[in-house]
Motif scaffolding. Structure first.
Motif, PDB file in Angstrom:
ATOM      1  N   VAL A  79       3.311   4.755   5.384  1.00 59.72           N
ATOM      2  CA  VAL A  79       2.787   3.915   4.344  1.00 59.72           C
ATOM      3  C   VAL A  79       2.613   2.472   4.815  1.00 59.72           C
ATOM      4  CG1 VAL A  79       3.243   3.210   1.892  1.00 59.72           C
ATOM      5  CG2 VAL A  79       3.442   5.448   2.553  1.00 59.72           C
ATOM      6  N   HIS A  83      -0.765   0.373   5.077  1.00 60.31           N
ATOM      7  CA  HIS A  83      -0.904  -0.898   4.354  1.00 60.31           C
ATOM      8  C   HIS A  83      -1.142  -2.241   4.932  1.00 60.31           C
ATOM      9  CE1 HIS A  83       0.912   0.981   0.299  1.00 60.31           C
ATOM     10  NE2 HIS A  83      -0.544   1.335   0.574  1.00 60.31           N
ATOM     11  N   TRP A  87      -4.519  -3.769   3.780  1.00 53.54           N
ATOM     12  CA  TRP A  87      -4.453  -4.890   2.730  1.00 53.54           C
ATOM     13  C   TRP A  87      -4.714  -6.148   3.296  1.00 53.54           C
ATOM     14  CZ3 TRP A  87       0.748  -3.224   0.054  1.00 53.54           C
ATOM     15  CH2 TRP A  87       0.311  -2.093  -0.951  1.00 53.54           C
ATOM     16  N   TRP A 115      -3.584   7.365   3.548  1.00 54.42           N
ATOM     17  CA  TRP A 115      -3.335   7.744   1.840  1.00 54.42           C
ATOM     18  C   TRP A 115      -2.554   8.998   2.024  1.00 54.42           C
ATOM     19  CZ3 TRP A 115      -5.043   3.424   0.672  1.00 54.42           C
ATOM     20  CH2 TRP A 115      -6.164   2.767   1.028  1.00 54.42           C
ATOM     21  N   HIS A 215       0.359  -0.597  -5.996  1.00 50.10           N
ATOM     22  CA  HIS A 215       1.357   0.424  -5.092  1.00 50.10           C
ATOM     23  C   HIS A 215       2.147   1.439  -5.923  1.00 50.10           C
ATOM     24  CE1 HIS A 215       4.014  -2.699  -4.831  1.00 50.10           C
ATOM     25  NE2 HIS A 215       4.870  -1.702  -4.357  1.00 50.10           N
ATOM     26  N   TYR A 218       2.156   5.264  -7.588  1.00 51.36           N
ATOM     27  CA  TYR A 218       2.705   6.509  -7.371  1.00 51.36           C
ATOM     28  C   TYR A 218       3.979   6.775  -8.261  1.00 51.36           C
ATOM     29  CZ  TYR A 218       6.226   9.088  -4.709  1.00 51.36           C
ATOM     30  OH  TYR A 218       7.225   9.923  -4.742  1.00 51.36           O
ATOM     31  N   TYR A 404       9.696   1.068  -0.665  1.00 52.43           N
ATOM     32  CA  TYR A 404       8.243   1.445  -1.087  1.00 52.43           C
ATOM     33  C   TYR A 404       7.972   0.408  -2.116  1.00 52.43           C
ATOM     34  CZ  TYR A 404       4.199   3.845  -3.074  1.00 52.43           C
ATOM     35  OH  TYR A 404       2.914   4.008  -3.467  1.00 52.43           O
ATOM     36  N   GLY A 408       5.046  -3.959  -1.023  1.00 52.84           N
ATOM     37  CA  GLY A 408       3.819  -4.712  -1.750  1.00 52.84           C
ATOM     38  C   GLY A 408       3.822  -5.990  -1.522  1.00 52.84           C
TER      39      GLY A 408
END
Length: 496
Positions: A79, A83, A87, A115, A215, A218, A404, A408
């Motif tokens: 992940v 990103h 990003w 993804w 993000h 999820y 997680y 971000g």
């Protein structure tokens, strides 16, 4: 307000740590355990000594399912890798034209189609929810308090979500830069307007350009799937065919919804960075990628895998079945992951093929993962299992949920504060990735000790009075693999 709460948590952490240190010295003097009142137990829930020891231990209470730690940890690194590439603001790059060359390299699909990493988390969540809930129902004769089933998930997730949500408002104090307003600034402003959707776990139904912590969609989708799952689990316990039928219709309904939306709107099969139609890309995210029904397939495959591990862990598989299973897993896994290569190179298949791939690739990828998981847990793939049970993976796995959440803000702050352009190469992106990964895990470690572990301890302390009675007879879905139900529930939340 947020600063005051964090200060209080730090004080509780210090008091709890000091109390445990004191009790350990007292225990060392006479070798006897000291009875604790409820107030002392609450303080000890915040002890950094105990929580660090449990976090860093390579021993897992769900010992038979240690392979899941490796899957979860590797999915988390996947992940963050995706990103890191996705990003970045392409205006901040030099030699960004190299991207067109990368799109022609099929091995780069592991990042472009990253993804799918979220589908791994969805699968694990379904598996562990099934594993622990059916065990609980075995002990209660099929009874389950649905309110507590949902409430416990809320209480386990809330503290960490609140902490990171609060941190979002402090990002402008940490850094600034010429690109700040294009990603971190937008995220902060969105959180000021729609923070409440995160607390209700419905932010995945907001327009993507208004979503707070994009993000975190999820987590909302997983919560909604967790609620829906209780009906499938009740069906499985009462009558296995009812449970299978419910799961099948959910998979079918979710797949048809994705396929029809893709076909009618002439969408790409997934989020393609190679697209020149950026508005369409955002519509795919909003209409498909973040929606709960998109992940009915992966979640129900997780439910089925959890049921098989409970009910049929020792099922006899001949050499022919094993070879066929591994062959299907390899084909399904690789075709799902690398199947977007034609679209990324500009060779667009028909609308029917596009819709079919969009509808099925998440479920087929998870089917491959389910086979590997089942074979590892039931002792039929010991070499792979030993890799997945690598000690550091267990520690990383326990930090997954917090990592997680924080990855971000970590990546946004880094890219939003750039004041010099980056030469776009895999070598430089590897440095960016390692920095994002290490910093995310470090902050997750602090957040785990400050919020996640203490409140998980408090939640278990309170709900211990709701433990089911000892099992007196063999129920219809007897668990062949012994484990501690509450330990499994801990792992479920961390797969989120």
């Amino acid at each position: 307000m947020h600063t005051s709460i964090v200060t209080l948590l730090v004080i509780l952490l210090c008091i709890g740590t000091a109390l445990e240190s004191y009790l350990n010295r007292r225990k060392g003097d006479n070798g006897k355990l000291i009875p604790l009142d409820i107030f002392q137990q609450i303080l000890l829930a915040f002890s950094m000594l105990n929580n660090t020891q449990k976090l860093c231990s390579y021993i897992s209470k769900t010992n038979e399912m240690k392979s899941l730690h490796g899957i979860r940890a590797l999915s988390m690194t996947w992940v963050i890798l995706g990103h890191t590439y996705i990003w970045i603001n392409f205006q901040a790059l030099t030699k960004s034209s190299v991207i067109s060359t990368w799109l022609n390299n099929i091995e780069f699909e592991a990042i472009l189609n990253g993804w799918l990493s979220v589908s791994s988390f969805i699968f694990l969540s379904g598996l562990l929810t099934t594993y622990t809930t059916l065990q609980y129902m075995n002990k209660t004769g099929g009874k389950i308090n649905i309110f507590l089933y949902i409430l416990r998930r809320f209480l386990r997730l809330y503290p960490s979500v609140l902490l990171v949500l609060g941190v979002m408002f402090f990002l402008p104090w940490l850094a600034s830069g010429p690109f700040w307003s294009e990603l971190p600034g937008v995220e902060v402003e969105n959180c000021r307007k729609s923070w409440w959707t995160n607390l209700l776990f419905i932010n995945n139904w907001r327009p993507v350009n208004e979503m707070c912590m994009q993000h975190s969609w999820y987590i909302s989708a997983d919560m909604q799937l967790h609620i829906i799952a209780v009906f499938v689990l009740l069906g499985l316990y009462r009558n296995v065919f009812i449970g299978i039928a419910l799961g099948f219709f959910l998979i079918l309904g979710g797949s048809l919804a994705v396929g029809i939306i893709t076909y009618v709107n002439d969408y790409d099969p997934t989020i393609l960075l190679s697209t020149v139609n950026v508005p369409q890309l955002y519509r795919i995210v909003e209409d498909i990628h973040v929606k709960t029904f998109t992940y009915f397939g992966p979640y129900c495959i997780g439910i089925g895998t959890g049921y098989l591990i409970l009910k049929h862990p020792k099922v006899d598989l001949g050499i022919g079945v094993k070879l066929f299973g591994w062959g299907c897993a390899i084909v399904l896994g690789l075709s799902s992951l690398y199947g977007t290569h034609k679209w990324n190179t500009g060779k667009f298949p028909s609308a029917e093929i596009t819709a079919t791939y969009a509808a099925l690739h998440r479920t087929t990828f998870v089917l491959a993962l389910a086979w590997v998981t089942f074979m590892c847990i039931t002792g039929r793939a010991n070499t792979i299992a030993r890799i997945l049970e690598f000690g550091p993976f267990i520690v990383m796995s326990r930090l997954t949920f917090m990592a997680y959440l924080v990855q971000g803000p970590v990546i946004w702050t880094r890219y939003g504060s750039l004041k010099e352009r980056i030469f776009y190469s895999h070598f430089n992106m590897l440095y960016e990735y390692m920095g994002n990964l290490i910093l995310s895990l470090t902050i997750a470690f602090v957040g785990h000790l400050l919020v996640e572990a203490p409140f998980a301890n408090l939640e278990r302390l309170y709900f211990s009075k709701f433990k089911p009675p000892p099992e007196k007879e063999t129920p219809s879905v007897l668990c062949h693999v012994e484990t501690e139900a509450h330990a499994g529930e801990n792992e479920t939340e961390k797969s989120s």
